[in-house]
Design an enzyme around this catalytic site. Structure first.
Site, PDB file in Angstrom:
ATOM      1  N   GLU A 328       0.845  -1.199   0.000  1.00 38.25           N
ATOM      2  CA  GLU A 328       0.000   0.000   0.000  1.00 38.25           C
ATOM      3  C   GLU A 328       0.884   1.254   0.000  1.00 38.25           C
ATOM      4  OE1 GLU A 328      -4.307   0.064   1.760  1.00 38.25           O
ATOM      5  OE2 GLU A 328      -3.023   1.018   3.231  1.00 38.25           O
ATOM      6  N   HIS A 357       7.342 -27.089   1.387  1.00 39.56           N
ATOM      7  CA  HIS A 357       6.554 -28.187   0.824  1.00 39.56           C
ATOM      8  C   HIS A 357       5.392 -27.646   0.011  1.00 39.56           C
ATOM      9  CE1 HIS A 357       8.843 -31.112   3.167  1.00 39.56           C
ATOM     10  NE2 HIS A 357       8.928 -30.113   4.032  1.00 39.56           N
ATOM     11  N   LYS A 461     -13.494   1.368  -3.822  1.00 43.08           N
ATOM     12  CA  LYS A 461     -14.507   1.723  -2.810  1.00 43.08           C
ATOM     13  C   LYS A 461     -15.665   2.465  -3.468  1.00 43.08           C
ATOM     14  CE  LYS A 461     -11.475   2.393   1.186  1.00 43.08           C
ATOM     15  NZ  LYS A 461     -10.890   3.402   2.048  1.00 43.08           N
TER      16      LYS A 461
END
Ligand SMILES: O=P(O)(O)OC[C@H]1O[C@](O)(CO)[C@@H](O)[C@@H]1O
Length: 534
Positions: A328, A357, A461
């Site tokens: 950000e 793994h 938003k």
């Protein structure tokens, strides 16, 4: 010198060690050379200048005309005015007094001691508290913590329904302290979480006001609500602290203190690291070293991803925390001069050796588009069970696997940084947070971007808000329609034919939840579907 001998020498030449913290930073497995370091000197000098200006209260976030003061949180005497200094000190004192009153039973929930904390927040108002809880919460904390960090009703229901401490949290609401954390006080996900939990209190026949605490900027909608409804308490978020650097403000300190975590130690660790990262010499400044390595490996353009692999379960959430802090802050379209630059560094990772793994195969042999940051914790903990040959313990494996990965990556031209700490303590966690905060600040300076705003988040938003407005409109048109309509017909009636696909998505979601719309026809051919109100 042999290859091994020269690497050992390079290791020692570049090793950074912080004596007070017992923290090592090894950048020897990054392949930069002296010419690169020399070439970076002017940029580094500017980064040191920028940092001094920022710490003395310059407007370091020009878009929002804000100071950037997270460094003052752990050394209030550095704050540029006595008022700011007093705000920091008073908030910390008040927060400790509040926590003590909760712990010693002076502050109760209708006469009963509080048992749990439910922290509602998102982004910087959740990631730090979650990381710290995972890293440092005692096994039997005075209050157990739970997090609502999304607007997912099923997720919220699971938090309330899962059995913890012998019963679902829903059965302990009366003794649950609810923290609503939002700097802006207007983030919809957090607001929804708050409303959902208020509804739970209502259904249980419990008043909520004396269980709720707000952490937000003074005067925000959330703050006003907390005042109007007489919540148990309010703590300030400061305008000059960004969400992603707020862990050492009330945002992170209150949840931590409630769990019995030593917050003064976290602050001290951060302060010690801040002190170290004010040093103007590259080799003795670990944040400058990190930023330089990031610049080198990604050619100042973020060309390589940062894979963060702590070999310690407690540090599992560090990479997630760093993801916001780094991405950000650094993920920016334009630089400070307005040029299109598309900056950023992608961050991912969980923990070693577990991830060996999963995706380490690709790291070792696949696309070389990353550099690794390995984190080693020297003290193993646990009970020292011998697992092999009368002498080998599980912690030896953890250590061996870290070294093995570092070596295997290097042998195949994959670079890595290693941070070694003695243990996962409050002091070390504070120091790690401060180290990366400063490294991000330095790197932003090296690539000339504003690390302290997030304009890109706003677009999503706004689009979401438009979709919810459209939903309200189309529901009212559909309710009055009187006959089944094709989706395109409904879109025309709503006056939004250009948003026909969005309308289809809204209808499909509402229909799946039995919320009114009924879709008839072939789901594989959405244009042919007829929609009516049930
Ligand atoms: O604390 P707030 O204001 O609710 O914001 C939460 C998060 O949302 C963001 O603004 C991004 O949308 C983050 O920067 C911030 O940490």
């Amino acid at each position: 010198m042999t290859g091994t001998a020269s690497l050992w020498q390079r290791y020692q030449d570049w090793l950074y060690y912080h004596e007070g913290l017992g923290l090592y930073l090894d950048v020897s497995r990054m392949r930069f050379d002296d010419a690169f370091v020399a070439q970076m000197q002017p940029k580094l000098a500017k980064a040191f200048e920028d940092m001094t200006a920022l710490e003395s209260g310059a407007i370091a976030n020009p878009d929002e005309q804000r100071m950037v003061g997270h460094y003052w949180l752990r050394q209030p005497d550095l704050a540029p005015t006595p008022e700011l200094r007093d705000d920091i000190i008073n908030t910390l004192d008040r927060l400790e007094t509040f926590t003590a009153a909760i712990h010693n039973g002076q502050l109760t929930a209708n006469g009963q001691p509080f048992t749990d904390v439910l922290s509602i927040g998102i982004g910087g108002s959740a990631l730090g508290p979650q990381f710290v809880a995972e890293a440092l919460a005692p096994n039997q904390p005075p209050l157990a913590i739970h997090f609502v960090d999304n607007t997912d009703p099923d997720g919220i229901d699971r938090i309330l329904s899962k059995s913890t401490s012998g019963s679902p949290l829903r059965d302990r609401l009366a003794t649950t302290l609810v923290l609503i954390i939002s700097k802006s006080g207007g983030t919809p996900e957090t607001r929804n979480g708050m409303v959902e939990i208020q509804a739970e209190f209502g259904q249980a026949g419990l008043p909520y006001h004396r269980n709720f605490v707000a952490i937000t900027c003074e005067g925000s909608a959330l703050d006003q609500r907390a005042i109007a409804e007489g919540w148990l308490d309010r703590f300030p978020m400061f305008d000059w602290v960004g969400g992603r650097t707020s862990e050492l403000s009330a945002v992170g300190l209150l949840p931590a203190a409630l769990q019995g975590i030593q917050i003064r130690e976290m602050l001290l660790g951060a302060q010690m690291m801040d002190q170290a990262t004010r040093d103007r010499s590259l080799k003795t400044n670990p944040a400058a070293l990190l930023a330089l390595c990031w610049y080198y490996v990604g050619r100042g353009k973020g060309e390589k991803d940062m894979v963060v692999l702590p070999y310690k379960d407690r540090l599992l959430l560090f990479s997630r925390y760093l993801q916001q802090l780094v991405m950000e802050s650094l993920g920016k379209e334009r630089d400070l001069d307005g040029n299109l630059v598309y900056q950023g560094i992608a961050v991912y990772g969980n923990k070693g050796s577990t991830d060996q793994h999963a995706y380490v195969q690709q790291l070792r042999e696949g696309v070389p588009n990353f550099f690794a940051t390995l984190i080693e914790v020297l003290e193993d903990g646990g009970s020292g069970v011998v697992v092999e040959d009368g002498a080998i313990e599980s912690g030896d494996y953890l250590s061996g696997l870290l070294q093995g990965t570092r070596q295997a990556l290097y042998d195949n031209d994959r670079e890595s940084i290693t941070i070694t700490v003695p243990r996962v303590s409050e002091r070390i966690v504070g120091a790690l947070i401060a180290l990366y905060e400063r490294a991000v600040s330095f790197y932003a300076s090296l690539v000339n971007i504003n690390a302290y705003h997030q304009p890109g988040v706003e677009a999503g938003k706004k689009a979401a808000a438009n979709i919810l407005t459209l939903q309200k409109r189309l529901v009212s048109v559909l309710q009055d329609a009187g006959e089944p309509l094709l989706i395109a017909e409904l879109a025309t009636q709503v006056g939004a034919i250009e948003q026909v696909e969005t309308i289809y998505w809204i209808l499909r979601h509402l229909a799946a939840n039995g919320r009114g719309p009924v879709l008839v026809g072939n789901p594989g051919q959405p244009a042919s579907l007829k929609v009516s109100w049930k």
